[in-house]
Write an enzyme that holds these catalytic residues in place. Sequence first.
Site, short mmCIF file in Angstrom:
data_model
loop_
_atom_site.label_atom_id
_atom_site.label_comp_id
_atom_site.label_asym_id
_atom_site.label_seq_id
_atom_site.Cartn_x
_atom_site.Cartn_y
_atom_site.Cartn_z
N ARG A 29 -6.82 25.84 -33.37
CA ARG A 29 -7.66 25.08 -34.44
C ARG A 29 -9.41 25.55 -35.10
NH1 ARG A 29 -10.49 19.03 -33.98
NH2 ARG A 29 -8.47 18.80 -34.49
N HIS A 88 -3.28 19.63 -40.95
CA HIS A 88 -3.60 19.28 -40.01
C HIS A 88 -2.51 18.85 -39.94
CE1 HIS A 88 -4.68 17.77 -36.49
NE2 HIS A 88 -5.70 17.23 -36.66
N GLN A 126 -1.43 15.90 -37.03
CA GLN A 126 -1.85 14.50 -36.95
C GLN A 126 -0.90 14.09 -37.76
OE1 GLN A 126 -5.05 12.84 -36.29
NE2 GLN A 126 -3.60 11.46 -37.38
N ASP A 149 -10.29 9.27 -44.42
CA ASP A 149 -11.30 10.02 -43.59
C ASP A 149 -12.12 10.44 -43.78
OD1 ASP A 149 -11.39 11.87 -41.88
OD2 ASP A 149 -10.04 14.16 -42.95
N CYS A 192 -7.53 8.95 -39.09
CA CYS A 192 -6.86 10.43 -37.97
C CYS A 192 -7.99 10.06 -37.25
CB CYS A 192 -6.91 11.31 -38.84
SG CYS A 192 -8.51 12.11 -39.54
N ARG A 205 -0.11 11.52 -30.92
CA ARG A 205 -0.65 12.86 -31.38
C ARG A 205 0.00 13.34 -29.75
NH1 ARG A 205 -4.94 14.56 -34.57
NH2 ARG A 205 -3.54 16.06 -33.03
#
Length: 303
Positions: A101, A128, A131, A221, A260, A288
């Site tokens: 990340r 991402h 996700q 988001d 998310c 996830r």
Amino acid sequence: MRHLLSLKDFSTQEIEQILSIALDLKIKLRQGIREPLFPGCVLGMIFQKQSLRTRVSFEAAMAHLGGAAIFLADDAGFGKREPICDFSHVLSEMVDLIMIRAKRHEDVVEFASYASVPVINGLTDYCHPCQALADILTWRELVGNTTGRKLAWVGDANNVALSLAFICGKLGIRMSIAVPKEYNFSDEALQQIHDNAPGFKLEVTQDPVEAVSGAGVVYTDVWVSMGQENEKAKREHDFAPYQVNSELMSHCPEAYFMHCLPARRGFEVTDEVISSPQSAIVQEAGNRLHAQKGAVVWLLRQK
Ligand code: CP
Ligand code: NVA
């Protein structure tokens, strides 16, 4: 050997394979089966930004698969203490797989270019992918077939939105995005969305009602992503008309709400919507774990 840096590098069939492994392992886990498919395998996890879901899901996934995960926080010095090539070469000697990340997507691409083990993007400023895999897994659990359905994105055209655009394109899902003009995808990203799945038409509007009409999922988001904190006041002002609230959801009564996470209740979404029966956020976050497993198993099988 393959890396998972962006879903645009994956074919429809490959994405389906990852989702299929994820679902299979989720069903087995529910039956109490934790097959040690990769005993002793070690995942190195580099984090330049905060995380709850990504860290825990990868760690748990590796434990379920009979392996282990090592958490490398900022004190490992990624991008600071030594050149990325050295970091990548050395870590590749010690682990079987790496998740990263990072603040800058270019750093992940550079890191992967030197890695001799698969590298997974666990979020960058650009996209991402993990996700988006979990999101589609969730939507399919809720409704079965998602082909031809519409996902509405309301808010910033950010990293999460881009991965959704890539996966929707590859899986024949329609996507509509309501975004203030200055926060839309860059021309380069729009070109990539087109090249990723020719024939896929991303609808872009400044009208949230238009975007959510006929949608099966309304997704939002945060307005201020990690690293954008100095733009907070302007963003909160500019995105205020894009809040997902009950009034907006009344235009698509059948739609599920997705996010998310982490969410800022009262900003991009109201408490009422995120806590409503239409909200799929907990299942989505839980998935996830399963999506991560799908990706890990798929990548390790390519080695
Ligand atoms: N959605 C997501 O990636 O959550 P974390 O930032 O907690 O990992
Ligand atoms: N867009 C958010 C997603 C966090 C999971 C961010 O980049 O901070």
